[in-house]
Design a protein around this motif. Structure first.
Motif, PDB file in Angstrom:
ATOM      1  N   GLU B  79       0.814  -1.219   0.000  1.00  0.00           N
ATOM      2  CA  GLU B  79       0.000   0.000   0.000  1.00  0.00           C
ATOM      3  C   GLU B  79       0.849   1.270   0.000  1.00  0.00           C
ATOM      4  N   PHE B  80       2.175   1.117   0.201  1.00  0.00           N
ATOM      5  CA  PHE B  80       3.011   2.314   0.195  1.00  0.00           C
ATOM      6  C   PHE B  80       3.279   2.778  -1.229  1.00  0.00           C
ATOM      7  N   MET B  81       3.053   4.050  -1.450  1.00  0.00           N
ATOM      8  CA  MET B  81       3.314   4.602  -2.775  1.00  0.00           C
ATOM      9  C   MET B  81       4.058   5.915  -2.625  1.00  0.00           C
ATOM     10  N   THR B  82       5.108   6.092  -3.386  1.00  0.00           N
ATOM     11  CA  THR B  82       5.843   7.349  -3.331  1.00  0.00           C
ATOM     12  C   THR B  82       5.057   8.380  -4.111  1.00  0.00           C
ATOM     13  N   SER B  83       4.891   9.560  -3.505  1.00  0.00           N
ATOM     14  CA  SER B  83       4.263  10.588  -4.312  1.00  0.00           C
ATOM     15  C   SER B  83       5.285  11.672  -4.592  1.00  0.00           C
ATOM     16  N   CYS B  84       5.730  11.755  -5.816  1.00  0.00           N
ATOM     17  CA  CYS B  84       6.640  12.812  -6.230  1.00  0.00           C
ATOM     18  C   CYS B  84       5.748  13.979  -6.617  1.00  0.00           C
ATOM     19  N   SER B  85       6.342  15.163  -6.610  1.00  0.00           N
ATOM     20  CA  SER B  85       5.492  16.355  -6.696  1.00  0.00           C
ATOM     21  C   SER B  85       4.349  16.210  -7.710  1.00  0.00           C
ATOM     22  N   GLY B  86       4.638  15.753  -8.906  1.00  0.00           N
ATOM     23  CA  GLY B  86       3.597  15.443  -9.905  1.00  0.00           C
ATOM     24  C   GLY B  86       2.453  16.435  -9.919  1.00  0.00           C
ATOM     25  N   GLU B  87       1.300  15.976 -10.275  1.00  0.00           N
ATOM     26  CA  GLU B  87       0.163  16.868 -10.331  1.00  0.00           C
ATOM     27  C   GLU B  87      -0.772  16.643  -9.152  1.00  0.00           C
ATOM     28  N   GLY B  88      -0.357  15.784  -8.233  1.00  0.00           N
ATOM     29  CA  GLY B  88      -1.174  15.591  -7.051  1.00  0.00           C
ATOM     30  C   GLY B  88      -2.359  14.668  -7.297  1.00  0.00           C
ATOM     31  N   THR B  89      -3.294  14.739  -6.361  1.00  0.00           N
ATOM     32  CA  THR B  89      -4.465  13.879  -6.412  1.00  0.00           C
ATOM     33  C   THR B  89      -5.527  14.485  -7.315  1.00  0.00           C
ATOM     34  N   VAL B  90      -6.138  13.640  -8.127  1.00  0.00           N
ATOM     35  CA  VAL B  90      -7.253  14.089  -8.957  1.00  0.00           C
ATOM     36  C   VAL B  90      -8.463  13.231  -8.599  1.00  0.00           C
ATOM     37  N   ILE B  91      -9.596  13.882  -8.387  1.00  0.00           N
ATOM     38  CA  ILE B  91     -10.828  13.131  -8.143  1.00  0.00           C
ATOM     39  C   ILE B  91     -11.614  13.114  -9.437  1.00  0.00           C
ATOM     40  N   SER B  92     -12.074  11.942  -9.816  1.00  0.00           N
ATOM     41  CA  SER B  92     -12.765  11.785 -11.089  1.00  0.00           C
ATOM     42  C   SER B  92     -14.218  11.382 -10.833  1.00  0.00           C
ATOM     43  N   ASN B 186      -5.407  14.587 -20.112  1.00  0.00           N
ATOM     44  CA  ASN B 186      -4.107  15.098 -19.717  1.00  0.00           C
ATOM     45  C   ASN B 186      -3.999  15.205 -18.197  1.00  0.00           C
ATOM     46  N   THR B 187      -5.050  15.718 -17.572  1.00  0.00           N
ATOM     47  CA  THR B 187      -5.068  15.871 -16.119  1.00  0.00           C
ATOM     48  C   THR B 187      -5.035  14.504 -15.437  1.00  0.00           C
ATOM     49  N   LEU B 188      -5.825  13.567 -15.963  1.00  0.00           N
ATOM     50  CA  LEU B 188      -5.849  12.228 -15.369  1.00  0.00           C
ATOM     51  C   LEU B 188      -4.489  11.542 -15.528  1.00  0.00           C
ATOM     52  N   SER B 189      -3.867  11.720 -16.694  1.00  0.00           N
ATOM     53  CA  SER B 189      -2.624  10.977 -16.934  1.00  0.00           C
ATOM     54  C   SER B 189      -1.466  11.547 -16.137  1.00  0.00           C
ATOM     55  N   LYS B 190      -1.547  12.801 -15.695  1.00  0.00           N
ATOM     56  CA  LYS B 190      -0.455  13.380 -14.902  1.00  0.00           C
ATOM     57  C   LYS B 190      -0.685  13.227 -13.412  1.00  0.00           C
ATOM     58  N   ALA B 191      -1.833  12.703 -13.040  1.00  0.00           N
ATOM     59  CA  ALA B 191      -2.166  12.625 -11.614  1.00  0.00           C
ATOM     60  C   ALA B 191      -1.277  11.633 -10.882  1.00  0.00           C
ATOM     61  N   THR B 192      -0.937  11.963  -9.643  1.00  0.00           N
ATOM     62  CA  THR B 192      -0.184  11.022  -8.816  1.00  0.00           C
ATOM     63  C   THR B 192      -1.131   9.924  -8.339  1.00  0.00           C
ATOM     64  N   ARG B 193      -2.360  10.340  -8.074  1.00  0.00           N
ATOM     65  CA  ARG B 193      -3.379   9.412  -7.584  1.00  0.00           C
ATOM     66  C   ARG B 193      -4.699   9.828  -8.166  1.00  0.00           C
ATOM     67  N   ILE B 194      -5.554   8.864  -8.471  1.00  0.00           N
ATOM     68  CA  ILE B 194      -6.890   9.198  -8.942  1.00  0.00           C
ATOM     69  C   ILE B 194      -7.902   8.558  -7.999  1.00  0.00           C
ATOM     70  N   ILE B 195      -8.821   9.368  -7.533  1.00  0.00           N
ATOM     71  CA  ILE B 195      -9.888   8.842  -6.674  1.00  0.00           C
ATOM     72  C   ILE B 195     -11.165   8.821  -7.494  1.00  0.00           C
ATOM     73  N   ASN B 196     -11.805   7.679  -7.561  1.00  0.00           N
ATOM     74  CA  ASN B 196     -13.025   7.529  -8.336  1.00  0.00           C
ATOM     75  C   ASN B 196     -14.131   7.026  -7.407  1.00  0.00           C
ATOM     76  N   PRO B 197     -14.898   7.955  -6.825  1.00  0.00           N
ATOM     77  CA  PRO B 197     -15.876   7.528  -5.813  1.00  0.00           C
ATOM     78  C   PRO B 197     -17.010   6.700  -6.400  1.00  0.00           C
TER      79      PRO B 197
END
Lengths: 77, 197
Positions: B79-92, B186-197
């Motif tokens: 469950e550990f994931m490195t988050s590099c600055s990237g584009e952060g979390t995106v909620i879809s 583009n936004t989804l592909s650069k996301a560090t994490r995607i949350i899809n509720p």
């Protein structure tokens, strides 16, 4: 910024999510401005939802809902 | 055994990779990093590996001291994931309901979900809306005010234009940006994490 004070909110708690759904429907039909929010952690750690509204609407909401529900709990936030 | 790592000047995820490797040989590690992303990543790695950690600030650097049992440490848990600055979390939001099953329940859950985003310590960088998800951004959805709060706090709201037209709710979208497939993907592909509720 207008400098107006943040409104005081109340929440209305029900025994189950079905009650919340029913109450939401009734209140929206009456065009009462409400919001569905998770039950604040300070009130309960259960995964519940409740209805939030401004203090001035407490009486009105009580009078609309009292014939529909046996158990309702108003709490100040 | 005590080890020291000087990870200053290294790009993400190098500091965390070096730390992870040392955790197999040492039970006491002192790592010097020069940015908060590395600090947070190493703390999360330690936490998820069951190691204790303490951090101190030293000038413009951070020193993190890790202690743990290296004989038990193999690889960081899945469950550990490195988050590099990237584009952060995106909620879809692909729907205006949360989950599948009962739509009325899904609708209530979604309202509570969106409101809860506004209370997060770390806000998502962007939120994308498509298919019936665009309904959430429309006036009267019960969460348009929450989305507006997020937008004002700097969260980008990308709302699928095709969908808005399809549902004929253009005049009700008063927050965010009416967007297109290119920007959404583009936004989804650069996301560090995607949350899809």
């Amino acid at each position: 910024m207008t400098g107006a004070a943040e409104p005081v909110y109340f929440v209305l708690l029900f025994p189950s999510v079905s009650h919340v759904m029913k109450a939401e429907k009734i209140l929206l039909k009456e065009e009462i401005p409400i919001k569905i929010i998770p039950v604040p952690k300070t009130i309960s750690s259960d995964c519940g939802v409740c209805i939030r509204f401004e203090e001035k609407l407490v009486k009105k909401i009580k009078s609309i809902l009292e014939n529909h529900f046996e158990t309702m709990e108003f709490r100040k936030l | 055994m005590k080890c020291e790592i000087d990870a200053r000047g290294l790009a993400c995820p190098q500091p965390v990779v070096l730390t992870k490797n040392k955790m197999k040989e040492c039970n006491h590690i002192e790592i010097t990093v020069d940015n908060e992303t590395a600090l947070e990543n190493i703390k999360r790695l330690a936490g998820s590996s069951g190691w204790s950690y303490e951090d101190t600030v030293s000038g413009s650097n951070y020193i993190i001291t890790l202690k743990g049992d290296n004989t038990k440490t193999t690889d960081a848990p899945a469950e550990f994931m490195t988050s590099c600055s990237g584009e952060g979390t995106v909620i879809s939001f692909s729907s205006d309901k949360m989950g599948k099953g009962d739509d009325e329940l899904g609708s209530i859950l979604m309202k509570a979900f969106v409101h809860t985003i506004t209370t997060l310590d770390s806000l998502p960088s962007a939120i994308v809306f498509y298919n019936s998800g665009v309904m959430l951004a429309a006036d009267g959805s019960g969460v348009a005010d929450d989305l507006n709060v997020l937008n004002k706090k700097g969260v980008q709201l990308l709302i699928c234009g095709t969908c808005v037209n399809y549902f004929k709710i253009g005049d009700k979208i008063k927050t965010g940006t009416i967007s297109n497939m290119f920007d959404i993907l583009n936004t989804l592909s650069k996301a560090t994490r995607i949350i899809n509720p």
